[in-house]
Design a protein around this motif. Sequence first.
Motif, PDB file in Angstrom:
ATOM      1  N   ASP A 282      -5.312  -4.780  -6.588  1.00 31.34           N
ATOM      2  CA  ASP A 282      -5.636  -5.975  -5.820  1.00 31.34           C
ATOM      3  C   ASP A 282      -6.712  -6.799  -6.540  1.00 31.34           C
ATOM      4  N   GLN A 283      -7.716  -6.149  -7.098  1.00 32.24           N
ATOM      5  CA  GLN A 283      -8.766  -6.852  -7.829  1.00 32.24           C
ATOM      6  C   GLN A 283      -8.193  -7.577  -9.043  1.00 32.24           C
TER       7      GLN A 283
ATOM      8  N   CYS B 197      -3.847   2.973  -7.588  1.00 33.60           N
ATOM      9  CA  CYS B 197      -4.964   2.553  -6.752  1.00 33.60           C
ATOM     10  C   CYS B 197      -4.726   1.109  -6.309  1.00 33.60           C
ATOM     11  N   PHE B 198      -4.449   0.934  -5.023  1.00 32.85           N
ATOM     12  CA  PHE B 198      -4.177  -0.396  -4.498  1.00 32.85           C
ATOM     13  C   PHE B 198      -5.370  -1.327  -4.704  1.00 32.85           C
ATOM     14  N   GLY B 199      -6.578  -0.834  -4.458  1.00 32.81           N
ATOM     15  CA  GLY B 199      -7.779  -1.658  -4.582  1.00 32.81           C
ATOM     16  C   GLY B 199      -7.964  -2.216  -5.979  1.00 32.81           C
ATOM     17  N   SER B 200      -7.773  -1.382  -6.998  1.00 30.62           N
ATOM     18  CA  SER B 200      -7.911  -1.846  -8.378  1.00 30.62           C
ATOM     19  C   SER B 200      -6.844  -2.880  -8.723  1.00 30.62           C
TER      20      SER B 200
ATOM     21  N   TYR C 221      -6.393 -10.567  -7.847  1.00 34.57           N
ATOM     22  CA  TYR C 221      -7.336 -11.604  -7.435  1.00 34.57           C
ATOM     23  C   TYR C 221      -7.852 -12.379  -8.641  1.00 34.57           C
TER      24      TYR C 221
ATOM     25  N   ARG D  88       0.834  -1.210   0.000  1.00 34.42           N
ATOM     26  CA  ARG D  88       0.000   0.000   0.000  1.00 34.42           C
ATOM     27  C   ARG D  88       0.872   1.264   0.000  1.00 34.42           C
TER      28      ARG D  88
END
Length: 69
Positions: free
Chosen positions: A56-57, A51-54, A60, A42
């Motif tokens: 990460d998705q 964007c860490f969330g994007s 995944y 992060r």
Amino acid sequence: MSAPNNTPAIQAERIHDALTALYPDASGHVADLMEYALCDLRHLADQHVICFGSTDQKGYRTYLQEKAQ
């Protein structure tokens, strides 16, 4: 008959070894290694305005593809 895909096991061992070397204070405890790595990832994302969330998705989705093979 094809041989089983052991790529996920190899990747898990590889990242465990790398994280153990990077975070020796964690004494190889997997949950601690993951926590430290995720925190630092992060920080890395912040430094590069990613964007860490994007990300990460996306990771995944790649994980699911590799797991299904």
